[in-house]
Design a protein around this motif. Structure first.
Motif, PDB file in Angstrom:
ATOM      1  N   SER A 162       0.836  -1.201   0.000  1.00  0.00           N
ATOM      2  CA  SER A 162       0.000   0.000   0.000  1.00  0.00           C
ATOM      3  C   SER A 162       0.870   1.250   0.000  1.00  0.00           C
ATOM      4  O   SER A 162       1.796   1.378   0.796  1.00  0.00           O
ATOM      5  CB  SER A 162      -0.914   0.016   1.229  1.00  0.00           C
ATOM      6  N   ASN A 163       0.542   2.178  -0.884  1.00  0.00           N
ATOM      7  CA  ASN A 163       1.295   3.429  -0.919  1.00  0.00           C
ATOM      8  C   ASN A 163       0.807   4.407   0.151  1.00  0.00           C
ATOM      9  O   ASN A 163       1.371   5.488   0.304  1.00  0.00           O
ATOM     10  CB  ASN A 163       1.184   4.089  -2.302  1.00  0.00           C
ATOM     11  N   VAL A 164      -0.227   4.012   0.906  1.00  0.00           N
ATOM     12  CA  VAL A 164      -0.731   4.868   1.984  1.00  0.00           C
ATOM     13  C   VAL A 164      -0.258   4.380   3.348  1.00  0.00           C
ATOM     14  O   VAL A 164       0.247   5.154   4.161  1.00  0.00           O
ATOM     15  CB  VAL A 164      -2.271   4.942   1.970  1.00  0.00           C
ATOM     16  N   SER A 165      -0.396   3.093   3.613  1.00  0.00           N
ATOM     17  CA  SER A 165      -0.077   2.564   4.944  1.00  0.00           C
ATOM     18  C   SER A 165       1.216   1.758   4.997  1.00  0.00           C
ATOM     19  O   SER A 165       1.736   1.482   6.073  1.00  0.00           O
ATOM     20  CB  SER A 165      -1.223   1.681   5.446  1.00  0.00           C
ATOM     21  N   GLY A 166       1.717   1.329   3.828  1.00  0.00           N
ATOM     22  CA  GLY A 166       2.901   0.468   3.813  1.00  0.00           C
ATOM     23  C   GLY A 166       2.597  -0.993   4.070  1.00  0.00           C
ATOM     24  O   GLY A 166       3.511  -1.818   4.149  1.00  0.00           O
ATOM     25  N   GLN A 167       1.306  -1.337   4.163  1.00  0.00           N
ATOM     26  CA  GLN A 167       0.925  -2.729   4.405  1.00  0.00           C
ATOM     27  C   GLN A 167       1.323  -3.594   3.203  1.00  0.00           C
ATOM     28  O   GLN A 167       1.090  -3.235   2.049  1.00  0.00           O
ATOM     29  CB  GLN A 167      -0.575  -2.824   4.641  1.00  0.00           C
ATOM     30  N   VAL A 168       1.941  -4.737   3.485  1.00  0.00           N
ATOM     31  CA  VAL A 168       2.425  -5.635   2.441  1.00  0.00           C
ATOM     32  C   VAL A 168       1.364  -6.681   2.119  1.00  0.00           C
ATOM     33  O   VAL A 168       0.755  -7.267   3.021  1.00  0.00           O
ATOM     34  CB  VAL A 168       3.731  -6.329   2.892  1.00  0.00           C
ATOM     35  N   THR A 169       1.121  -6.896   0.839  1.00  0.00           N
ATOM     36  CA  THR A 169       0.170  -7.901   0.379  1.00  0.00           C
ATOM     37  C   THR A 169       0.850  -9.266   0.298  1.00  0.00           C
ATOM     38  O   THR A 169       1.979  -9.376  -0.190  1.00  0.00           O
ATOM     39  CB  THR A 169      -0.372  -7.530  -1.011  1.00  0.00           C
ATOM     40  N   HIS A 170       0.168 -10.309   0.760  1.00  0.00           N
ATOM     41  CA  HIS A 170       0.719 -11.660   0.669  1.00  0.00           C
ATOM     42  C   HIS A 170       0.511 -12.165  -0.757  1.00  0.00           C
ATOM     43  O   HIS A 170      -0.480 -12.854  -1.062  1.00  0.00           O
ATOM     44  CB  HIS A 170       0.053 -12.581   1.684  1.00  0.00           C
ATOM     45  N   LEU A 171       1.445 -11.820  -1.626  1.00  0.00           N
ATOM     46  CA  LEU A 171       1.287 -12.101  -3.050  1.00  0.00           C
ATOM     47  C   LEU A 171       1.275 -13.587  -3.360  1.00  0.00           C
ATOM     48  O   LEU A 171       0.624 -14.020  -4.322  1.00  0.00           O
ATOM     49  CB  LEU A 171       2.398 -11.419  -3.842  1.00  0.00           C
ATOM     50  N   LYS A 172       1.982 -14.394  -2.570  1.00  0.00           N
ATOM     51  CA  LYS A 172       2.021 -15.832  -2.860  1.00  0.00           C
ATOM     52  C   LYS A 172       0.642 -16.449  -2.719  1.00  0.00           C
ATOM     53  O   LYS A 172       0.283 -17.365  -3.486  1.00  0.00           O
ATOM     54  CB  LYS A 172       3.016 -16.531  -1.919  1.00  0.00           C
ATOM     55  N   ASP A 212      11.559  -8.116  -1.080  1.00  0.00           N
ATOM     56  CA  ASP A 212      11.781  -9.156  -2.082  1.00  0.00           C
ATOM     57  C   ASP A 212      10.568  -9.262  -2.992  1.00  0.00           C
ATOM     58  O   ASP A 212       9.456  -9.513  -2.536  1.00  0.00           O
ATOM     59  CB  ASP A 212      12.030 -10.498  -1.385  1.00  0.00           C
ATOM     60  N   LEU A 213      10.796  -9.053  -4.296  1.00  0.00           N
ATOM     61  CA  LEU A 213       9.737  -9.213  -5.292  1.00  0.00           C
ATOM     62  C   LEU A 213      10.145 -10.256  -6.324  1.00  0.00           C
ATOM     63  O   LEU A 213       9.807 -10.136  -7.497  1.00  0.00           O
ATOM     64  CB  LEU A 213       9.449  -7.881  -5.987  1.00  0.00           C
ATOM     65  N   ASN A 214      10.877 -11.269  -5.901  1.00  0.00           N
ATOM     66  CA  ASN A 214      11.354 -12.295  -6.808  1.00  0.00           C
ATOM     67  C   ASN A 214      10.217 -13.231  -7.187  1.00  0.00           C
ATOM     68  O   ASN A 214       9.529 -13.764  -6.323  1.00  0.00           O
ATOM     69  CB  ASN A 214      12.495 -13.073  -6.151  1.00  0.00           C
ATOM     70  N   LEU A 215      10.014 -13.419  -8.484  1.00  0.00           N
ATOM     71  CA  LEU A 215       8.885 -14.188  -9.003  1.00  0.00           C
ATOM     72  C   LEU A 215       9.243 -15.628  -9.352  1.00  0.00           C
ATOM     73  O   LEU A 215       8.469 -16.310 -10.019  1.00  0.00           O
ATOM     74  CB  LEU A 215       8.327 -13.495 -10.260  1.00  0.00           C
ATOM     75  N   LYS A 216      10.381 -16.118  -8.889  1.00  0.00           N
ATOM     76  CA  LYS A 216      10.849 -17.437  -9.323  1.00  0.00           C
ATOM     77  C   LYS A 216       9.864 -18.550  -8.984  1.00  0.00           C
ATOM     78  O   LYS A 216       9.791 -19.553  -9.700  1.00  0.00           O
ATOM     79  CB  LYS A 216      12.217 -17.739  -8.715  1.00  0.00           C
ATOM     80  N   ASP A 217       9.100 -18.410  -7.906  1.00  0.00           N
ATOM     81  CA  ASP A 217       8.140 -19.442  -7.513  1.00  0.00           C
ATOM     82  C   ASP A 217       6.719 -19.126  -7.969  1.00  0.00           C
ATOM     83  O   ASP A 217       5.766 -19.785  -7.533  1.00  0.00           O
ATOM     84  CB  ASP A 217       8.157 -19.616  -5.986  1.00  0.00           C
ATOM     85  N   PHE A 218       6.569 -18.126  -8.843  1.00  0.00           N
ATOM     86  CA  PHE A 218       5.248 -17.733  -9.321  1.00  0.00           C
ATOM     87  C   PHE A 218       4.985 -18.352 -10.688  1.00  0.00           C
ATOM     88  O   PHE A 218       5.905 -18.760 -11.395  1.00  0.00           O
ATOM     89  CB  PHE A 218       5.155 -16.211  -9.408  1.00  0.00           C
ATOM     90  N   ASP A 219       3.718 -18.408 -11.054  1.00  0.00           N
ATOM     91  CA  ASP A 219       3.320 -18.952 -12.347  1.00  0.00           C
ATOM     92  C   ASP A 219       3.193 -17.794 -13.349  1.00  0.00           C
ATOM     93  O   ASP A 219       4.147 -17.062 -13.554  1.00  0.00           O
ATOM     94  CB  ASP A 219       2.026 -19.747 -12.198  1.00  0.00           C
ATOM     95  N   ARG A 220       2.044 -17.604 -13.936  1.00  0.00           N
ATOM     96  CA  ARG A 220       1.856 -16.546 -14.938  1.00  0.00           C
ATOM     97  C   ARG A 220       1.623 -15.218 -14.217  1.00  0.00           C
ATOM     98  O   ARG A 220       0.516 -14.918 -13.778  1.00  0.00           O
ATOM     99  CB  ARG A 220       0.688 -16.894 -15.847  1.00  0.00           C
ATOM    100  N   THR A 221       2.692 -14.436 -14.146  1.00  0.00           N
ATOM    101  CA  THR A 221       2.657 -13.197 -13.367  1.00  0.00           C
ATOM    102  C   THR A 221       3.297 -12.058 -14.157  1.00  0.00           C
ATOM    103  O   THR A 221       4.328 -12.247 -14.797  1.00  0.00           O
ATOM    104  CB  THR A 221       3.391 -13.368 -12.027  1.00  0.00           C
ATOM    105  N   VAL A 222       2.668 -10.885 -14.096  1.00  0.00           N
ATOM    106  CA  VAL A 222       3.197  -9.678 -14.723  1.00  0.00           C
ATOM    107  C   VAL A 222       3.472  -8.667 -13.618  1.00  0.00           C
ATOM    108  O   VAL A 222       2.547  -8.246 -12.917  1.00  0.00           O
ATOM    109  CB  VAL A 222       2.203  -9.075 -15.738  1.00  0.00           C
ATOM    110  N   LEU A 223       4.724  -8.296 -13.461  1.00  0.00           N
ATOM    111  CA  LEU A 223       5.108  -7.306 -12.469  1.00  0.00           C
ATOM    112  C   LEU A 223       5.360  -5.975 -13.162  1.00  0.00           C
ATOM    113  O   LEU A 223       6.210  -5.871 -14.044  1.00  0.00           O
ATOM    114  CB  LEU A 223       6.380  -7.752 -11.738  1.00  0.00           C
TER     115      LEU A 223
END
Length: 374
Positions: free
Chosen positions: A146-156, A181-192
């Motif tokens: 979040s650009n307001v609170s800094g809360q991190v989303t559990h992207l996995k 860490d925004l490493n996508l090595k363990d992600f499937d079809r993802t667009v960053l």
């Protein structure tokens, strides 16, 4: 001057960044890439490939799966329009920035359906993904932080959901790139989608798209580049999102910024920023008249937002600048749904956002200045 508006842009950058841009221009060493076999053209091609390699390593993707563009807003607009069509459905959240919300609002006019994950406190409630899923759902788009609170989303969690249901995950990495860490090595079809001018310490006008997995994009913007005999833009990364002359000189600055980041160590940067933002959070919490929004549990970005006494957020930001030359950001931070959910859509918040160039002394000066506001 104390600069605490790094979520907007990192004003204070490594010296190497400015030198890279200046020397890139003054050296007359970098011409148009992909337009010639002479040395200056090849110099640009090599430098841009070096940048792709550095970014690819940072994000866990192949170098040629990194497309360079003007900023995260451009990246998101290109990706949305290359993927979404009439009657497609996408899920986003109430925490997302107008760089996500406005392009999707425009696509609504073209028949794209949009649903919004609610917030629990200042956290995106990912448990609603199953509830919002439809037969025509094609993608999920979420801010990594979040650009307001800094809360991190559990992207996995979101990535696993997308993989299970054959969806594409689109990540707005504007705030997270360079701070976690925004490493996508363990992600499937993802667009960053990412920007260069915040915590990657590059110049304004830099950013891009990093692709993990196989995704077919449609041509949405085209021009010079690639094979001149082709009637259309190449459908392959990175050419599908690169058209005309790339901003070589600014990207030389971004390359210097990414190298600075790696020399410091991303893990160390994340730990140091969490320690500093925790100190900020606790210092503000101890101050009478301060209202904080959200918690500050690990992991958390280097952003803390608050309101003070009965002042509007604009009044507090103005007073901090007038009395202490402390730069912060007030109002809605281009995240209207987040503020609506938090009940601050009229008052806004005062946002303090940190970088590696901030110190505990900066926080102390902020607190001391606030104490002197009656």
């Amino acid at each position: 001057m104390i600069y605490l508006d790094n979520a907007s842009t990192s004003l204070i950058k490594p010296e190497s960044v400015g030198l890279a841009v200046m020397e890139g221009i003054n050296s007359r060493y970098f011409a148009n890439p992909n337009r010639g076999s002479y040395e200056m053209s090849l110099n640009s091609l090599r430098a841009l490939y070096n940048l792709r390699e550095e970014l690819g390593e940072l994000f866990g993707v192949e170098a040629l799966k990194v497309a360079l563009c003007a900023n995260v807003t451009t990246a998101l607009n290109l990706v949305f329009n290359a993927l979404l069509h009439e009657k497609d459905h996408i899920i986003t959240s109430m925490a997302d920035h107008n760089s996500v919300l406005r392009p999707l609002n425009h696509l609504k006019l073209k028949g794209v359906e949009v649903s919004y994950l609610p917030l629990t406190g200042d956290k995106i409630d990912l448990s609603y993904l199953d509830k919002l899923l439809q037969k025509n759902t094609k993608a999920v788009c979420l801010t990594a932080m979040s650009n307001v609170s800094g809360q991190v989303t559990h992207l996995k969690t979101a990535a696993d959901f997308c993989k299970k249901h054959g969806l594409i995950l689109i990540v707005d990495g504007a705030q997270a790139a360079g701070t976690m860490d925004l490493n996508l090595k363990d992600f499937d079809r993802t667009v960053l989608c990412f920007t260069g001018h915040k915590s990657l310490y590059g110049p304004e006008g830099t950013g891009g798209i990093a692709l993990k997995g196989d995704i077919k994009f449609e041509e949405v913007f085209s021009g010079g580049g690639g094979n001149s005999n082709d009637d259309h833009q190449s459908p392959f990364m990175p050419d599908i999102f690169e058209y005309g002359t790339i901003n070589v000189h600014s990207n030389l600055g971004l390359l210097a910024g990414v190298k600075y980041l790696k020399s410091m160590g991303l893990d160390k940067i994340s730990r140091d920023l969490f320690e500093l933002s925790s100190y900020l959070y606790k210092s503000l919490k101890s101050l009478e008249g301060v209202r904080l929004y959200g918690d500050h549990a690990d992991p958390h970005g280097p952003i803390v937002s608050f309101n003070y006494k009965d002042y509007s957020s604009e009044e507090v930001a103005d007073l901090l600048w007038q009395r202490g030359e402390i730069a912060t950001r007030a109002k809605l931070h281009c995240a209207p749904l987040f503020h609506k959910a938090m009940g601050t859509d009229k008052r806004g918040m005062v946002r303090v956002s940190l970088s590696t160039f901030n110190s505990f002394e900066d926080v102390d000066k902020l607190i001391e200045t606030l104490k002197n506001i009656p």
